[in-house]
Structures are given as structure tokens and as C-alpha cells.
Enzyme design. Structure first.
Site, short mmCIF file in Angstrom:
data_model
loop_
_atom_site.label_atom_id
_atom_site.label_comp_id
_atom_site.label_asym_id
_atom_site.label_seq_id
_atom_site.Cartn_x
_atom_site.Cartn_y
_atom_site.Cartn_z
N SER A 1 0.86 -1.18 0.00
CA SER A 1 0.00 0.00 0.00
C SER A 1 0.89 1.23 0.00
O SER A 1 2.06 1.17 0.42
CB SER A 1 -0.89 0.01 1.25
OG SER A 1 -1.53 1.25 1.42
N TYR B 1 -2.00 -0.32 10.62
CA TYR B 1 -2.06 -0.67 9.18
C TYR B 1 -0.75 -0.29 8.51
O TYR B 1 -0.19 -1.09 7.73
CB TYR B 1 -3.24 0.04 8.53
CG TYR B 1 -3.44 -0.31 7.07
CD1 TYR B 1 -3.87 -1.58 6.71
CD2 TYR B 1 -3.20 0.61 6.06
CE1 TYR B 1 -4.05 -1.92 5.37
CE2 TYR B 1 -3.38 0.28 4.72
CZ TYR B 1 -3.81 -0.98 4.39
OH TYR B 1 -3.99 -1.32 3.06
#
Length: 243
Positions: free
Chosen positions: A135, A148
Site C-alpha cells: 500500500s 495498518y
């Protein structure tokens, strides 16, 4: 150009990037092993030459059994896409620590499990590709993304290490780092205020027009380049996302 008769394994194939990858690779005739916890969604695609297995990527034995069963039919895995992941946004000071563990287990340990399942065979054959879905949050910090980010920075780092281990054997290890894309990921978050804030940010950007299919096609493109060509890291975002 790669031939279209080699096994492609995709985790997290029941939604988002994984579901779109399944469709795109199937169009080109690849035999597929689709792995996710929601098997009905994968089966409903009704794609040819596809094996669907209900697998938790944090369970390495379960993961490996599914891969070996598919390889017995279609031959060794030529591409593994470690796509399974969860995004549980939260503030470090208040987030439930169980959510931290869930993200680290799925997003990091799941990727490591998958790589270990296929790496030795690829080294012996001196061919193969592993693509890890990281990501943009694996490159830079975002508010309420602490755990995250920790998981995706982990994926970015371990992919770089694995690339160093595998490149002498002509095996590609790539990472793709999407920005904001309309998928189910945001729905994993349990804090409604954070969800609302994320949506406000998307609207401020000018909405998000990039799709999961755009990401799927990019992954397929990177794979289908000659084995000697390695797009090591791909950052892909909506044109209007500037951070």
C-alpha cells in the site's frame, strides 16, 4: 510474453483486487487457484480451469495444502499474488489491540507464509514471480493508520529482502502499492468517526475514480513482462490523490 498455461495463485480473491485479478487472468486462459475465507463469492464467478479453496492465509499448513493440491493438477505455481489483507483503522492510544494483531497476522504473516510455500520450487526452477500487495501506507504515514502502516511497511520491507534472496535465482519479487481505491477495505474499520473522516477526505480529493480493475490489470501487466524484466515497486493511485 509468458504462456497462458501456468498456474496463478491469488489470495484474497473473494473481493476487490483479488476478484478483479481472477477475472483478468481467466480471460487470458490461466489456470487459477483462488484462495479466500468466503468461498461462495469466488465460486459464483464460474470461471473455467479454476480451483476455489476456503483458506485462512495465517494458517500455513492449510495454505500449503491448497497450493500443492492445485499444483498436482496444473503444475507448479508460476505466479503467487499475496493480496489478502485487512484494514482496521484506529488511533494508537485507543484502538483495540486485537485489531493490531489481526492486521499483523493477515497482512504480514500471511504474506510470509505464501512466499515460503512457493519460494523453494521457484529457486529450483530458476523462474517464477511473487507479487505482494502492499500500500502507499507502506511508504508513508497516514493519520489513524498506525497499525495498518506498520503492517504494510512490513510488507514493503520483507518484499525487498525476499527480492534480494531470490534475484540470483531469476525469480521476481515485486510489490504494488495502491493508494485509495474503492474496495471493501474501509468497511473493515470499526470506528465510524474514522470511516466518516476517510470518506470526507476522499470527497475533498475529488472522489476516487481509480478502480480495483485498474490495479488488477497493472498487476497482470507486470507479470506478463519477460522474466528478465522486474517492475520492483509500483505505486498506483488516482491521478487526483496527491498524498
Amino acid at each position: 510474453m509468458k504462456t497462458n498455461n501456468k498456474l496463478v495463485v491469488i489470495t484474497g480473491a473473494s473481493s476487490g483486487f483479488g476478484l478483479e485479478m481472477a477475472k483478468e487472468f481467466s480471460k487470458s486462459g490461466y489456470p487459477l487457484l483462488l484462495l479466500a475465507r468466503r468461498i461462495e463469492k469466488m465460486q459464483s464467478l464460474n470461471l473455467p480451469n479454476v480451483i476455489c479453496k476456503k483458506v485462512d492465509v495465517t494458517d500455513k499448513e492449510q495454505f500449503e495444502t491448497a497450493v500443492r493440491d492445485a499444483e498436482a493438477i496444473y503444475g507448479k505455481t508460476d505466479l503467487l499474488v499475496n493480496n489478502a489483507g485487512v484494514m482496521l483503522l484506529g488511533n494508537i492510544a485507543s484502538q483495540d489491540t486485537k485489531e493490531w494483531k489481526t492486521m499483523l497476522d493477515v497482512n504480514v504473516m500471511g504474506v510470509m507464509n505464501g512466499m515460503q510455500v512457493v519460494m523453494n520450487d521457484m529457486k529450483e526452477r530458476k523462474s517464477g514471480t511473487i507479487i505482494n500487495v502492499s500500500s502507499i501506507a507502506g511508504l508513508q504515514p497516514f493519520e489513524n493508520h498506525a497499525a495498518y502502516c506498520a503492517s504494510k511497511f512490513g510488507v514493503t520491507g520483507l518484499t525487498r529482502v525476499a527480492r534480494g534472496e531470490m534475484s540470483p535465482f531469476n525469480v521476481r519479487v515485486l510489490s504494488i502499492m495502491p493508494g485509495a481505491v474503492q474496495t471493501e477495505l474501509l468497511s473493515h474499520t470499526t470506528d465510524q468517526n474514522i470511516i466518516d473522516g476517510y470518506k470526507d477526505w476522499q470527497n475533498a480529493v475529488g472522489a476516487v475514480n481509480i478502480t480495483a480493475n485498474d490495479v488488477a490489470k497493472t498487476i497482470k501487466y507486470a507479470y506478463e513482462l519477460p522474466q528478465s524484466v522486474s517492475l520492483r515497486e509500483i505505486i498506483i493511485t488516482d491521478t487526483m490523490q496527491d498524498s
